[in-house]
Design a protein around this motif. Structure first.
Motif, PDB file in Angstrom:
ATOM      1  N   GLY A  94       0.770  -1.243   0.000  1.00  0.00           N
ATOM      2  CA  GLY A  94       0.000   0.000   0.000  1.00  0.00           C
ATOM      3  C   GLY A  94       0.799   1.290   0.000  1.00  0.00           C
ATOM      4  N   ASP A  95       2.121   1.209  -0.051  1.00  0.00           N
ATOM      5  CA  ASP A  95       2.930   2.430  -0.086  1.00  0.00           C
ATOM      6  C   ASP A  95       2.842   3.072  -1.464  1.00  0.00           C
ATOM      7  OD1 ASP A  95       3.739   2.103   2.548  1.00  0.00           O
ATOM      8  OD2 ASP A  95       5.591   1.086   2.013  1.00  0.00           O
ATOM      9  N   LEU A  96       2.468   4.347  -1.496  1.00  0.00           N
ATOM     10  CA  LEU A  96       2.313   5.097  -2.736  1.00  0.00           C
ATOM     11  C   LEU A  96       3.148   6.370  -2.674  1.00  0.00           C
ATOM     12  CD1 LEU A  96      -1.558   4.742  -3.066  1.00  0.00           C
ATOM     13  CD2 LEU A  96       0.157   3.595  -4.486  1.00  0.00           C
ATOM     14  N   PRO A  97       3.444   6.976  -3.818  1.00  0.00           N
ATOM     15  CA  PRO A  97       4.170   8.253  -3.809  1.00  0.00           C
ATOM     16  C   PRO A  97       3.355   9.358  -3.155  1.00  0.00           C
ATOM     17  CG  PRO A  97       4.247   7.243  -5.976  1.00  0.00           C
ATOM     18  CD  PRO A  97       3.246   6.465  -5.164  1.00  0.00           C
ATOM     19  N   ALA A  98       4.033  10.415  -2.784  1.00  0.00           N
ATOM     20  CA  ALA A  98       3.413  11.551  -2.104  1.00  0.00           C
ATOM     21  C   ALA A  98       2.490  12.336  -3.032  1.00  0.00           C
ATOM     22  CB  ALA A  98       4.500  12.476  -1.569  1.00  0.00           C
ATOM     23  N   LEU A  99       1.538  13.023  -2.399  1.00  0.00           N
ATOM     24  CA  LEU A  99       0.705  14.009  -3.095  1.00  0.00           C
ATOM     25  C   LEU A  99       1.360  15.369  -2.922  1.00  0.00           C
ATOM     26  CD1 LEU A  99      -2.825  12.978  -1.771  1.00  0.00           C
ATOM     27  CD2 LEU A  99      -1.938  12.629  -4.095  1.00  0.00           C
ATOM     28  N   PHE A 100       1.502  16.105  -4.008  1.00  0.00           N
ATOM     29  CA  PHE A 100       2.058  17.457  -3.957  1.00  0.00           C
ATOM     30  C   PHE A 100       0.923  18.453  -4.132  1.00  0.00           C
ATOM     31  CE2 PHE A 100       5.682  14.858  -4.910  1.00  0.00           C
ATOM     32  CZ  PHE A 100       6.715  15.466  -4.215  1.00  0.00           C
ATOM     33  N   SER A 101       0.701  19.271  -3.111  1.00  0.00           N
ATOM     34  CA  SER A 101      -0.390  20.229  -3.117  1.00  0.00           C
ATOM     35  C   SER A 101      -0.020  21.481  -3.903  1.00  0.00           C
ATOM     36  CB  SER A 101      -0.738  20.616  -1.676  1.00  0.00           C
ATOM     37  OG  SER A 101      -1.722  21.621  -1.667  1.00  0.00           O
ATOM     38  N   ASN A 102      -0.967  21.968  -4.655  1.00  0.00           N
ATOM     39  CA  ASN A 102      -0.874  23.238  -5.368  1.00  0.00           C
ATOM     40  C   ASN A 102      -1.992  24.117  -4.834  1.00  0.00           C
ATOM     41  OD1 ASN A 102       1.143  22.618  -7.704  1.00  0.00           O
ATOM     42  ND2 ASN A 102      -0.200  20.835  -7.549  1.00  0.00           N
ATOM     43  N   ASN A 103      -1.693  24.867  -3.776  1.00  0.00           N
ATOM     44  CA  ASN A 103      -2.701  25.710  -3.117  1.00  0.00           C
ATOM     45  C   ASN A 103      -3.922  24.900  -2.695  1.00  0.00           C
ATOM     46  OD1 ASN A 103      -1.235  28.175  -3.346  1.00  0.00           O
ATOM     47  ND2 ASN A 103      -1.734  28.158  -5.524  1.00  0.00           N
ATOM     48  N   GLY A 104      -3.698  23.692  -2.162  1.00  0.00           N
ATOM     49  CA  GLY A 104      -4.778  22.855  -1.655  1.00  0.00           C
ATOM     50  C   GLY A 104      -5.286  21.808  -2.625  1.00  0.00           C
TER      51      GLY A 104
END
Length: 152
Positions: A94-104
């Motif tokens: 279940g390990d997945l790459p990170a989410l990168f936020s763009n102003n939410g």
């Protein structure tokens, strides 16, 4: 629709999790879709209203069966990282790459051969308050669980 060498790989998601934020982040919402692709899955996340204080958020598939919890951990019933092969983090199923936020707002797509979409139905997808450091055991020091959705 995605194609490679004129061969159809996927059209519509095999499964999807509707993501809802914790009581601390009630506006946080989105979807994580799972497409069968080659010998694995294409995981596509679209998340809205992430906290703007942080810019990077861990996302994992957990081994629980629901998004319930308690006063200390609203999503405690989500369990720990899904780990079919009993491996160390960051090699859990279940390990997945990170989410990168763009102003939410975050959008991501990743291919993984660690599971097929049907193998993760019923499992929770968790978004954490911090990025995964990809080495701290057992879960990457990724902070509190701030959102959850069950893969259906």
């Amino acid at each position: 629709m995605f194609t490679v060498n004129s061969k159809l790989l996927l059209q519509c998601p095999c499964s999807k999790a509707i993501i809802s934020g914790s009581s601390k982040y009630p506006k946080l919402h989105g979807t994580v879709s799972f497409f069968k692709a080659c010998n694995g899955s294409l995981v596509v996340a679209e998340i809205f209203d992430l906290p703007t204080k942080n810019g990077v958020f861990a996302m994992h598939i957990h081994n629980g069966t629901d998004c319930g919890g308690n006063a200390d951990d609203q999503f405690a019933n989500a369990g720990s990282h899904l780990n079919f092969l009993n491996t160390q983090h960051p090699f859990h199923t279940g390990d997945l790459p990170a989410l990168f936020s763009n102003n939410g707002y975050a959008w991501s797509a990743v291919y993984t051969d660690r599971f097929q979409p049907e193998q993760v139905k019923g499992c929770p997808v968790i978004i954490h308050s911090a990025p995964d450091d990809y080495h701290t055991q057992p879960s990457g020091n990724s902070g509190e669980k701030i959102a959850c959705g069950i893969i259906k």
